[in-house]
Design an enzyme around this catalytic site. Structure first.
Site, PDB file in Angstrom:
ATOM      1  N   LYS A 184      -8.407  -2.427   2.673  1.00 13.47           N
ATOM      2  CA  LYS A 184      -7.550  -2.096   3.816  1.00 13.47           C
ATOM      3  C   LYS A 184      -8.393  -1.962   5.100  1.00 13.47           C
ATOM      4  O   LYS A 184      -9.604  -1.829   5.038  1.00 13.47           O
ATOM      5  CB  LYS A 184      -6.765  -0.815   3.523  1.00 13.47           C
ATOM      6  CG  LYS A 184      -5.900  -0.899   2.259  1.00 13.47           C
ATOM      7  CD  LYS A 184      -4.948  -2.074   2.274  1.00 13.47           C
ATOM      8  CE  LYS A 184      -3.779  -2.041   1.324  1.00 13.47           C
ATOM      9  NZ  LYS A 184      -3.962  -2.139  -0.095  1.00 13.47           N
TER      10      LYS A 184
HETATM   11  C1  PLP Z   1      -2.752  -1.650  -1.124  1.00 13.10           C
HETATM   12  C2  PLP Z   1      -1.290  -1.615  -1.233  1.00 13.10           C
HETATM   13  C3  PLP Z   1      -0.612  -0.666  -2.022  1.00 13.10           C
HETATM   14  C4  PLP Z   1      -1.307   0.255  -2.966  1.00 13.10           C
HETATM   15  O1  PLP Z   1      -2.297   1.026  -2.446  1.00 13.10           O
HETATM   16  P1  PLP Z   1      -3.407   1.641  -3.415  1.00 13.10           P
HETATM   17  O2  PLP Z   1      -4.152   2.565  -2.517  1.00 13.10           O
HETATM   18  O3  PLP Z   1      -4.227   0.521  -3.947  1.00 13.10           O
HETATM   19  O4  PLP Z   1      -2.690   2.378  -4.495  1.00 13.10           O
HETATM   20  C5  PLP Z   1       0.763  -0.642  -2.000  1.00 13.10           C
HETATM   21  N1  PLP Z   1       1.468  -1.491  -1.254  1.00 13.10           N
HETATM   22  C6  PLP Z   1       0.867  -2.424  -0.494  1.00 13.10           C
HETATM   23  C7  PLP Z   1       1.725  -3.324   0.333  1.00 13.10           C
HETATM   24  C8  PLP Z   1      -0.521  -2.531  -0.468  1.00 13.10           C
HETATM   25  O5  PLP Z   1      -1.102  -3.470   0.275  1.00 13.10           O
END
Ligand code: PLP
Length: 375
Positions: A184
């Site tokens: 992210k």
């Molecule tokens: C990364 C992501 C998640 C999950 O996040 P985590 O921290 O990996 O649990 C959920 N929804 C979307 C759209 C994502 O990109």
């Protein structure tokens, strides 16, 4: 001469942050503590003073939001088929029924007309996703939610730094969930945060985060709801604090790289190659990803292999959730959400991360063109 491998994503952690993590490791306090509190305060400030709590993922954040909203068996929750599977899994996790609405082929986000058409008397909540950081029409979203009295759990996992008409995503709305997973825009290695509405929700979020426990005085402890183990560590929060200092620069750099992608592809790319570029939004999107939709005439796996041979990493975000076995077993099948199915088969994620340069972008674009351009 081969160029070094270019991944599709890579975190950038500065030396100051690494030193701060080392300090935490030496401090004698490595689980949730003062750094988590400081990170939550920083996040709350960023989201206009709204209450924020941190967690160990951006998945449990959504599950906890659904629990706080009292959503469970018999309730329907509407979401998009084009997301990380976590978005739908949390609906099953609380015992509710996932309902999908097809996407808009241009934005690749849930189509709000189809969302509204999917509402039934059992619908209790909606989980919109802002794919690659591009928000949906937030005015329309909240007008629908208000009209039908639905809770909204925004899966803004990819949208930290994005905005809608000058307002930051997270600074308004109902529940807003963010992820700090390694890919992210801002990371804590793993982690997430949830923007809440009031003190009552905060108290519940804290309970669900840690075994349902409430403490008081020196030895007071009570458990009155079933919680889990979802707390963030001070190690992770320290990474987050270090990363957060650069959030505006990160967003600006990604927007600049996205602009350079458009310039390098040129205005005739879509017509010449039959591929589809993303929406050219440099105001609201944080450009978490730069994704193209391939023409039908090439298999995505072939494309990815040819890119890999040119030492360029690619990803696919995401295949349609309803076609996974777990969801087929619930009655979902091919043909139900044709746009999502088509995009889910053909979408590919090109390299996009903060430490990338314009030269990298040009390298990617010439590789894509060499593979897709018809002789
Ligand atoms: C990364 C992501 C998640 C999950 O996040 P985590 O921290 O990996 O649990 C959920 N929804 C979307 C759209 C994502 O990109």
């Amino acid at each position: 001469m081969t160029e070094p491998f270019l991944p599709f994503s890579r975190p950038t952690i500065d030396e100051q942050t690494i030193a701060a993590v080392a300090d935490v490791l030496r401090s004698g306090w490595i689980t949730s503590g003062p750094k988590v509190q400081a990170f939550e305060a920083r996040l709350s400030e960023y989201f206009g003073g709204r209450p924020v709590r941190t967690f160990n993922s951006g998945t449990c954040t959504m599950e906890i939001a659904l629990r706080i909203a009292g959503i469970g068996p018999g309730d329907e929750v509407i979401t998009t088929p084009i997301s990380w599977v976590a978005t739908a899994n949390v609906i099953l996790e609380v015992g509710a029924t996932p309902v999908f609405a097809d996407i808009d082929p241009v934005t690749r986000n849930i189509d709000l007309n189809k969302l509204e058409a999917a509402i039934t008397p059992r619908t209790k909540a909606i989980i919109p996703v802002y794919l690659a950081g591009l928000p949906v029409d937030m005015d329309r979203l909240y007008a629908i939610a208000e009209h039908h009295r639905l809770r909204v759990v925004e899966d803004a996992a990819q949208a930290l730094g994005s905005s809608w008409r000058g307002k930051r995503i997270g600074a308004f709305g109902d529940f807003v969930s963010f992820s700090f997973q390694a890919n992210k825009n801002i990371t804590t290695s793993e982690g997430g945060c949830l923007v809440l509405n009031d003190a009552e929700e905060v108290a519940l979020a804290e309970k669900y985060r840690l075994q349902g426990v409430t403490r008081s005085g020196y030895d007071g402890i009570e458990v009155d709801v079933l919680g889990g183990k979802f707390n963030m560590t001070d190690i992770a929060a320290t990474i987050g604090l270090g990363q957060f200092a650069g959030i505006d620069a990160v967003t600006a750099q990604r927007r600049a790289l996205a602009r350079h992608y458009f310039t390098s592809f040129g205005t005739d790319f879509e017509a010449r190659c039959g591929a589809q570029l993303p929406v050219a939004d440099f105001e609201q999107s944080n450009w978490h990803m730069f994704q193209i939709v391939l023409p039908e005439r090439i298999q995505r796996a072939d494309f990815m292999e040819r890119m890999a041979k040119l030492n360029i990493g690619t990803g696919y975000h995401y295949p349609a959730i309803h076609l996974f076995k777990l969801y087929r077993a619930l009655g979902f099948a091919e043909g139900m959400f044709p746009i999502a199915e088509s995009v889910g088969r053909r979408i590919v994620t090109l390299p996009m991360f903060t430490a990338m340069t314009e030269n990298h972008v040009e390298r990617v674009v010439s590789a894509v063109k060499s593979i897709l351009q018809r002789e």
